[in-house]
Design a protein around this motif. Structure first.
Motif, PDB file in Angstrom:
ATOM      1  N   THR A  57      63.663  10.280  17.409  1.00 19.76           N
ATOM      2  CA  THR A  57      64.477   9.799  18.286  1.00 19.76           C
ATOM      3  C   THR A  57      63.819   8.673  19.301  1.00 19.76           C
ATOM      4  O   THR A  57      62.769   9.078  19.634  1.00 19.76           O
ATOM      5  CB  THR A  57      65.478  10.646  19.225  1.00 19.76           C
ATOM      6  N   PRO A  58      64.535   7.665  19.611  1.00 17.03           N
ATOM      7  CA  PRO A  58      63.602   6.669  20.736  1.00 17.03           C
ATOM      8  C   PRO A  58      63.418   7.396  21.941  1.00 17.03           C
ATOM      9  O   PRO A  58      64.054   8.049  22.493  1.00 17.03           O
ATOM     10  CB  PRO A  58      64.757   5.619  20.743  1.00 17.03           C
ATOM     11  N   SER A  59      62.007   7.015  22.385  1.00 13.52           N
ATOM     12  CA  SER A  59      61.617   7.717  23.359  1.00 13.52           C
ATOM     13  C   SER A  59      62.095   7.206  24.842  1.00 13.52           C
ATOM     14  O   SER A  59      62.277   6.215  24.951  1.00 13.52           O
ATOM     15  CB  SER A  59      59.967   7.570  23.536  1.00 13.52           C
ATOM     16  N   ASN A  60      62.432   8.173  25.797  1.00 15.06           N
ATOM     17  CA  ASN A  60      63.053   7.768  26.978  1.00 15.06           C
ATOM     18  C   ASN A  60      62.114   7.927  27.895  1.00 15.06           C
ATOM     19  O   ASN A  60      62.240   7.647  29.174  1.00 15.06           O
ATOM     20  CB  ASN A  60      64.192   8.917  27.245  1.00 15.06           C
ATOM     21  N   ALA A  61      60.718   8.277  27.689  1.00  6.87           N
ATOM     22  CA  ALA A  61      59.534   8.304  28.611  1.00  6.87           C
ATOM     23  C   ALA A  61      59.743   9.580  29.754  1.00  6.87           C
ATOM     24  O   ALA A  61      58.910   9.383  30.566  1.00  6.87           O
ATOM     25  CB  ALA A  61      59.439   7.006  29.201  1.00  6.87           C
ATOM     26  N   HIS A  62      60.764  10.422  29.526  1.00  5.48           N
ATOM     27  CA  HIS A  62      60.695  11.566  30.225  1.00  5.48           C
ATOM     28  C   HIS A  62      59.187  12.277  30.175  1.00  5.48           C
ATOM     29  O   HIS A  62      58.870  12.484  29.079  1.00  5.48           O
ATOM     30  CB  HIS A  62      61.660  12.556  30.001  1.00  5.48           C
ATOM     31  N   PRO A  63      58.691  12.837  31.216  1.00  3.36           N
ATOM     32  CA  PRO A  63      57.613  13.949  31.126  1.00  3.36           C
ATOM     33  C   PRO A  63      57.800  15.035  30.178  1.00  3.36           C
ATOM     34  O   PRO A  63      59.015  15.360  30.014  1.00  3.36           O
ATOM     35  CB  PRO A  63      57.304  13.927  32.488  1.00  3.36           C
ATOM     36  N   PRO A  64      56.842  15.414  29.745  1.00  2.00           N
ATOM     37  CA  PRO A  64      56.783  16.558  28.558  1.00  2.00           C
ATOM     38  C   PRO A  64      57.011  18.020  28.842  1.00  2.00           C
ATOM     39  O   PRO A  64      57.086  18.837  27.864  1.00  2.00           O
ATOM     40  CB  PRO A  64      55.764  16.170  27.584  1.00  2.00           C
ATOM     41  N   LEU A  65      56.866  18.187  30.328  1.00  2.00           N
ATOM     42  CA  LEU A  65      56.649  19.580  30.787  1.00  2.00           C
ATOM     43  C   LEU A  65      57.693  20.529  30.022  1.00  2.00           C
ATOM     44  O   LEU A  65      57.338  21.645  29.377  1.00  2.00           O
ATOM     45  CB  LEU A  65      56.600  19.894  32.126  1.00  2.00           C
ATOM     46  N   ALA A  96      51.786   8.803  37.053  1.00  2.00           N
ATOM     47  CA  ALA A  96      51.072   7.745  36.637  1.00  2.00           C
ATOM     48  C   ALA A  96      50.166   7.987  35.321  1.00  2.00           C
ATOM     49  O   ALA A  96      50.381   7.159  34.653  1.00  2.00           O
ATOM     50  CB  ALA A  96      49.981   7.056  37.723  1.00  2.00           C
ATOM     51  N   ILE A  97      49.623   8.840  35.232  1.00  2.00           N
ATOM     52  CA  ILE A  97      49.047   9.346  33.927  1.00  2.00           C
ATOM     53  C   ILE A  97      49.772   9.352  32.783  1.00  2.00           C
ATOM     54  O   ILE A  97      49.472   8.857  31.746  1.00  2.00           O
ATOM     55  CB  ILE A  97      48.035  10.462  34.236  1.00  2.00           C
ATOM     56  N   TRP A  98      51.031  10.308  32.912  1.00  2.00           N
ATOM     57  CA  TRP A  98      51.864  10.343  32.029  1.00  2.00           C
ATOM     58  C   TRP A  98      52.502   9.109  31.527  1.00  2.00           C
ATOM     59  O   TRP A  98      52.486   8.653  30.254  1.00  2.00           O
ATOM     60  CB  TRP A  98      53.008  10.964  32.556  1.00  2.00           C
ATOM     61  N   TYR A  99      52.823   8.210  32.496  1.00  2.00           N
ATOM     62  CA  TYR A  99      53.349   6.629  32.065  1.00  2.00           C
ATOM     63  C   TYR A  99      52.127   5.595  31.337  1.00  2.00           C
ATOM     64  O   TYR A  99      52.627   4.745  30.587  1.00  2.00           O
ATOM     65  CB  TYR A  99      53.870   6.007  33.245  1.00  2.00           C
ATOM     66  N   ALA A 100      51.159   5.991  31.958  1.00  2.00           N
ATOM     67  CA  ALA A 100      49.876   5.139  31.210  1.00  2.00           C
ATOM     68  C   ALA A 100      49.607   5.744  29.767  1.00  2.00           C
ATOM     69  O   ALA A 100      49.448   4.948  28.920  1.00  2.00           O
ATOM     70  CB  ALA A 100      48.638   5.400  31.831  1.00  2.00           C
TER      71      ALA A 100
END
Length: 600
Positions: free
Chosen positions: A62-70, A263-267
């Protein structure tokens, strides 16, 4: 520290967890084996399944929505240990809801007392949005629960614990960054205004349940001076200027630490996908398309309603507002204490940040986005009732019963069906209809819209046993169905369904300006009912089911079974006229389609 230990011994965490989880589990028993619903099926479950099967944090199914993965990591771990099934998923999410409720209880106990804490936790549990989300695989409840624990650590002035809790919250959902940023902004404002933001009670002692919690003698919510004189040991309301410089540069900066893991996750996400904030369509829908002044104002009004009035929450708001006209009650000559002023201001800062930010972004104005702040409103209002209303327990009981009623009775206006048990009606309708389609037309090409398109092509979602071929359209408006009718050779069967709840007599139905605003800014449209859709598609309605304002229908195209020939409308105007009559309710009394099989 002794007082804190005594407080927790009196209300041991293990006992509270057992009570909350057993209550949630028992009340959700009929829901635990349901297939996945809407956004669960469209993103969160496929993304967590990709992590389980392939060990990837960026989903590829599925296309990524950039939600963090926890939360996705948590679900994948639960499936790894206990096996993949809706029962495991929903039980795991109930554990998250229990953790969140415990956070509400401990936070309310810390800033008020055990009575307020228990009443607030019960009201939060029964609040329809919280209850419905408790077993759904979404991110918002986990982010809310971690934020409650972050607020508790903030109130107790445990800086590193605050930073850790809020960092975990932003790894559950990116919008959780609003809470620490709001608290940082509040402390910065206090520094500029020379206001002391230090807590009004010692960090290492517990709050007495009926005794005074020392604090400034002006009530934020009351605006009246207290009759109790300040104690000699109280910290002054104004502190020396150098105190604020120290607090601004040293004491408050730790509230910005949760920006680091985000910021690390988005990078990482950018390095893997080339996008920072999710796929372009997701970013356009949730950010670029929402920043219109009129839409922001309308969304702001909706967010305020969700915070103080939605699904019978207005009863608690009204009761607390009327209670403000009453004087505080006294126990043994002492006034019952309010929640300390600085804590109320901290809560207000977080609530304001969420209301404004969620009015600016988010294509769908979903109530679950406000879960991190609605329990704060409940805590403050329950505390107000306890302080001023002698029969406050009865008032809270009435509010709790109203919340229970809102779980089953839909409001007289359009709302998201994931906010109460209407989502179960949707799942059951689709489960039965798709069982019918799979059994009767196993090799057919099915015309439908999302999320049914995913339900039919992904058996692991729980609706079908094998993937089916799908011809997807955007929705079931007249325009989409007319376009599909010109491509009838591409599908054999149509599965049509209501994509939103439509009340029998909606508010503002005759206010054309509001209807235009809904269509322009919030994606509102009218779905063509099954009988009219069959006329437009020149098919035969063979299955129809209706539950509490939601419906689903299966339409068989004439070329599936040549012996069953249904006359096609003479022209587009005839089909559109038919659809309009259906949407106005005419077809409910004057059916124009051949008899169909109704679901039992």
């Amino acid at each position: 520290m002794a007082g804190e230990i005594d407080r927790r011994r009196r209300y041991p965490t293990a006992l509270i967890i057992a009570l909350f989880f057993s209550g949630l589990f028992a009340s959700h028993l009929p829901l635990l084996r349901l297939p996945y619903f809407w956004d669960e099926a469209g993103y969160y479950v496929p993304a967590a399944r990709d992590l389980l099967l392939h060990g990837v944090l960026i989903p590829h199914s599925t296309p990524s929505n950039a939600h963090p993965p926890l939360v996705l990591v948590y679900l994948a771990l639960a499936w790894k240990v206990l096996g993949y099934s809706p029962l495991v998923t929903r039980s795991a999410m109930l554990a998250v809801a229990t953790f969140s409720l415990l956070g509400v209880f401990r936070l309310a106990q810390r800033v008020a007392n055990a009575e307020v804490a228990l009443a607030s936790a019960i009201c939060t549990l029964l609040y329809p949005v919280f209850f419905a989300q408790s077993s759904l695989a979404h991110l918002d409840l986990a982010a809310a629960g971690l934020s409650f624990w972050g607020l508790l650590a903030y109130v107790e002035e445990r800086r590193w614990a605050t930073a850790l809790w809020f960092s975990a919250a932003v790894l559950a959902k990116e919008t959780a960054i609003l809470a620490p940023l709001a608290l940082f902004a509040w402390e910065l404002i206090c520094a500029l205004l020379k206001l002391d933001t230090r807590k009004e009670y010692p960090r290492t002692t517990s709050l007495p349940e009926e005794e005074s919690q020392s604090g400034p003698k002006v009530d934020l919510r009351e605006g009246t001076a207290s009759a109790v004189p300040p104690t000699p040991t109280k910290e002054p309301a104004l502190a020396p200027e150098e105190n604020f410089r120290t607090r601004e540069t040293g004491s408050s900066i730790w509230l910005l630490l949760p920006l680091v893991p985000l910021a690390i996750w988005y990078a990482f996400h950018y390095a893997r996908t080339g996008f920072v904030f999710g796929n372009p369509e997701f970013f356009r829908y949730n950010v670029q398309a929402t920043l219109q002044p009129l839409r922001v104002l309308l969304a702001l009004a909706l967010r305020l309603w969700q915070v103080v009035g939605y699904l019978n929450l207005y009863l608690l708001t009204l009761a607390a507002t009327l209670a403000m006209w009453l004087p505080p009650l006294r126990d043994n000559g002492e006034e019952r204490q309010r929640i300390p002023l600085d804590v109320q201001c901290s809560f207000l800062a977080v609530i304001t940040a969420y209301v404004i930010a969620m009015a600016l972004v988010g294509g769908a104005v979903l109530a679950r986005y406000m879960l991190p702040v609605v329990p704060l409103v409940i805590i403050v209002f329950v505390s107000t009732l306890r302080r001023r209303v002698r029969l406050w327990r009865g008032v809270v009981a009435i509010v709790a019963l109203a919340f229970v009623a809102a779980l089953f009775v839909n409001p007289p206006y359009g709302f998201s069906i994931e906010d109460n048990l209407a989502y179960r009606d949707y799942i059951v309708l689709h489960q039965h209809a798709e069982d019918f389609v799979e059994a009767r037309y196993p090799m057919a090409r099915v015309l439908t819209a999302w999320p049914a398109s995913d339900e039919l092509t992904r058996p692991y979602l729980g609706y079908v046993t094998r993937p089916m071929r799908v011809f997807r359209i955007e929705d079931f408006t007249v325009e989409q169905l007319m376009a599909a009718s010109d491509m009838r050779s591409n599908f054999d069967v149509a599965l049509v369904f209501s994509t939103k709840y439509e009340p029998p007599h909606p508010w503002f139905e005759r206010w054309r300006t509001w209807q235009r605003w809904k269509t322009e800014f919030f994606g509102y449209h009218r779905d063509v009912p099954p009988a009219a859709a069959a006329q437009i598609l020149a098919g035969r309605l063979v299955y129809n089911d209706l539950r509490h304002g939601q419906w689903v229908g299966v339409i068989e195209m004439e070329h599936v079974e040549d012996a069953r020939v249904v006359p096609r409308p003479a022209n587009r105007a005839s089909a559109i006229s038919t659809a309009k009559l259906a949407m106005s309710g005419y077809l409910c009394l004057h059916p124009i389609a051949p008899p169909c099989r109704s679901a039992k």
